[in-house]
Design a protein around this motif. Structure first.
Motif, PDB file in Angstrom:
ATOM      1  N   THR A 148      26.856 -18.013  13.370  1.00 11.57           N
ATOM      2  CA  THR A 148      25.879 -18.749  13.718  1.00 11.57           C
ATOM      3  C   THR A 148      25.472 -19.499  15.073  1.00 11.57           C
ATOM      4  O   THR A 148      26.292 -19.380  15.679  1.00 11.57           O
ATOM      5  CB  THR A 148      25.756 -20.324  12.402  1.00 11.57           C
ATOM      6  OG1 THR A 148      26.184 -19.891  11.354  1.00 11.57           O
ATOM      7  CG2 THR A 148      24.415 -21.052  12.986  1.00 11.57           C
ATOM      8  N   ALA A 149      23.623 -18.722  15.180  1.00 12.00           N
ATOM      9  CA  ALA A 149      23.828 -19.201  17.032  1.00 12.00           C
ATOM     10  C   ALA A 149      22.816 -20.429  17.431  1.00 12.00           C
ATOM     11  O   ALA A 149      22.014 -20.731  15.771  1.00 12.00           O
ATOM     12  CB  ALA A 149      22.601 -17.976  17.684  1.00 12.00           C
ATOM     13  N   GLN A 150      23.458 -21.427  17.934  1.00 12.17           N
ATOM     14  CA  GLN A 150      22.852 -21.973  18.014  1.00 12.17           C
ATOM     15  C   GLN A 150      22.683 -22.532  19.977  1.00 12.17           C
ATOM     16  O   GLN A 150      23.816 -22.432  20.474  1.00 12.17           O
ATOM     17  CB  GLN A 150      23.470 -23.787  17.536  1.00 12.17           C
ATOM     18  CG  GLN A 150      23.581 -24.561  18.439  1.00 12.17           C
ATOM     19  CD  GLN A 150      22.565 -25.790  17.501  1.00 12.17           C
ATOM     20  OE1 GLN A 150      22.457 -25.688  16.693  1.00 12.17           O
ATOM     21  NE2 GLN A 150      21.130 -26.456  18.902  1.00 12.17           N
ATOM     22  N   TYR A 151      21.543 -22.656  20.825  1.00 11.61           N
ATOM     23  CA  TYR A 151      22.005 -23.205  21.920  1.00 11.61           C
ATOM     24  C   TYR A 151      21.988 -24.294  22.500  1.00 11.61           C
ATOM     25  O   TYR A 151      22.489 -25.271  21.512  1.00 11.61           O
ATOM     26  CB  TYR A 151      20.099 -23.500  21.745  1.00 11.61           C
ATOM     27  CG  TYR A 151      18.689 -22.043  21.716  1.00 11.61           C
ATOM     28  CD1 TYR A 151      18.613 -20.796  22.191  1.00 11.61           C
ATOM     29  CD2 TYR A 151      17.334 -22.063  21.376  1.00 11.61           C
ATOM     30  CE1 TYR A 151      18.064 -20.220  22.002  1.00 11.61           C
ATOM     31  CE2 TYR A 151      16.997 -21.712  21.113  1.00 11.61           C
ATOM     32  CZ  TYR A 151      16.958 -19.926  21.481  1.00 11.61           C
ATOM     33  OH  TYR A 151      16.156 -19.144  21.536  1.00 11.61           O
ATOM     34  N   LEU A 152      23.053 -23.814  23.173  1.00 12.81           N
ATOM     35  CA  LEU A 152      23.385 -24.883  24.386  1.00 12.81           C
ATOM     36  C   LEU A 152      22.309 -25.562  25.294  1.00 12.81           C
ATOM     37  O   LEU A 152      21.391 -24.318  25.644  1.00 12.81           O
ATOM     38  CB  LEU A 152      25.008 -24.345  24.909  1.00 12.81           C
ATOM     39  CG  LEU A 152      25.692 -23.495  23.677  1.00 12.81           C
ATOM     40  CD1 LEU A 152      26.865 -23.291  24.849  1.00 12.81           C
ATOM     41  CD2 LEU A 152      25.756 -24.689  23.158  1.00 12.81           C
ATOM     42  N   ASN A 153      22.909 -26.198  26.024  1.00 13.31           N
ATOM     43  CA  ASN A 153      22.637 -27.209  27.458  1.00 13.31           C
ATOM     44  C   ASN A 153      22.597 -26.457  28.688  1.00 13.31           C
ATOM     45  O   ASN A 153      24.079 -27.109  28.722  1.00 13.31           O
ATOM     46  CB  ASN A 153      22.362 -28.631  26.928  1.00 13.31           C
ATOM     47  CG  ASN A 153      22.188 -28.898  28.430  1.00 13.31           C
ATOM     48  OD1 ASN A 153      20.250 -28.695  28.754  1.00 13.31           O
ATOM     49  ND2 ASN A 153      22.957 -30.730  29.007  1.00 13.31           N
ATOM     50  N   HIS A 154      22.193 -25.801  28.975  1.00 10.81           N
ATOM     51  CA  HIS A 154      23.102 -24.946  30.275  1.00 10.81           C
ATOM     52  C   HIS A 154      21.572 -24.263  31.275  1.00 10.81           C
ATOM     53  O   HIS A 154      20.591 -24.310  30.971  1.00 10.81           O
ATOM     54  CB  HIS A 154      23.721 -23.950  30.125  1.00 10.81           C
ATOM     55  CG  HIS A 154      24.535 -23.607  31.005  1.00 10.81           C
ATOM     56  ND1 HIS A 154      25.272 -24.083  32.102  1.00 10.81           N
ATOM     57  CD2 HIS A 154      24.512 -22.301  31.746  1.00 10.81           C
ATOM     58  CE1 HIS A 154      26.162 -23.200  32.241  1.00 10.81           C
ATOM     59  NE2 HIS A 154      24.874 -21.924  32.620  1.00 10.81           N
ATOM     60  N   PRO A 155      21.545 -24.793  32.143  1.00  5.85           N
ATOM     61  CA  PRO A 155      20.328 -23.897  33.344  1.00  5.85           C
ATOM     62  C   PRO A 155      20.190 -22.938  32.880  1.00  5.85           C
ATOM     63  O   PRO A 155      18.893 -22.814  32.526  1.00  5.85           O
ATOM     64  CB  PRO A 155      20.268 -24.063  33.977  1.00  5.85           C
ATOM     65  CG  PRO A 155      21.914 -25.097  34.500  1.00  5.85           C
ATOM     66  CD  PRO A 155      22.658 -24.953  33.380  1.00  5.85           C
ATOM     67  N   ALA A 156      20.783 -21.701  32.304  1.00  2.85           N
ATOM     68  CA  ALA A 156      20.585 -20.290  32.305  1.00  2.85           C
ATOM     69  C   ALA A 156      20.799 -20.607  30.504  1.00  2.85           C
ATOM     70  O   ALA A 156      21.283 -21.572  29.796  1.00  2.85           O
ATOM     71  CB  ALA A 156      21.263 -19.787  32.710  1.00  2.85           C
TER      72      ALA A 156
END
Length: 231
Positions: free
Chosen positions: A154-162
């Motif tokens: 399962t892929a989930q967006y993270l909070n990171h500048p990129a």
């Protein structure tokens, strides 16, 4: 030929640092290489990130498999240098007959193949991406679920500048969440309005959480705010 399918599930950390590799007496406990983790499950070899730790992993795989072909999958969280800088030095990439499936966030930004090719232009490296001997298949990801043979991912967006993804991997009733370079106490720039932060639910039902980028010291949290890392 070594039998991956006959081996028990195994997790090995080949690199744990961020930013830049730093060998020396001060990094002996966790090692001086940047991020790279090897998971073996359901007969598959899955590599998480390609920091400088992927170089010793490649040497170990060549010693293990000798002249037999090596097949594996690589999940890249994002394309900051400490997560891809070891890629050109991974020896199995140069061997015909080996095969790679490489997954990385790319549906909202530059495609992975272009990013890796840029790192290996002649200005920076003597061998270009298209000169590698192994067969490489690129998969540009957004959020969602997919399988690597018997492993559910399962892929989930993270909070990171990129643009970055965290991965939850499930196999044989066990689960691993690989979430690095994530700032959990700030708004996620790619979060969809009205959706709950699903990484919180992931943490409730996980056997192992692998996270990185912990910064210590007085004022560290304030100084690191907005960097997209765990303060």
């Amino acid at each position: 030929m070594p039998s991956v399918s006959a081996s028990p599930t195994r997790l090995k950390f080949w690199g744990t640092r961020g930013s830049i590799s730093a060998p020396g007496n001060g990094t002996l406990h966790y090692g001086g290489n940047t991020t790279c983790v090897e998971l073996r499950a359901d007969g598959e070899i899955i590599v998480l990130d390609a920091g400088s730790g992927i170089r010793p992993l490649g040497l170990a795989l060549e010693k293990e498999f000798k002249s037999q072909p090596i097949k594996l999958s690589l999940l890249i969280t994002h394309a900051h240098w400490d997560h891809i800088q070891g890629f050109p030095f991974f020896a199995p990439l140069f061997v015909p007959g080996n095969s790679w499936d490489i997954y990385a966030p790319g549906k909202l930004g530059q495609k992975l193949e272009a990013t890796l090719a840029g790192q290996m232009e002649y200005n920076y490296f003597p061998v270009t991406l298209d000169q590698l001997g192994a067969a490489i298949r690129f998969h540009d990801l957004g959020e969602g679920r997919f399988t690597i043979e018997g492993v559910q991912v399962t892929a989930q967006y993270l909070n990171h500048p990129a643009l970055a993804l965290g991965y939850r991997l499930e196999s044989g009733g066990a689960s691993l969440v690989y979430s690095v370079d994530h700032e959990p106490h700030a708004p996620n720039p790619v979060a969809r309005p009205g959706e709950p932060p699903t990484h919180i639910e992931d943490r409730r039902h996980v056997d192992l959480l692998a996270a990185r980028e912990v910064r210590e010291g007085e004022g560290a949290a304030a100084a690191a705010r907005g960097f997209g890392v765990q303060p």
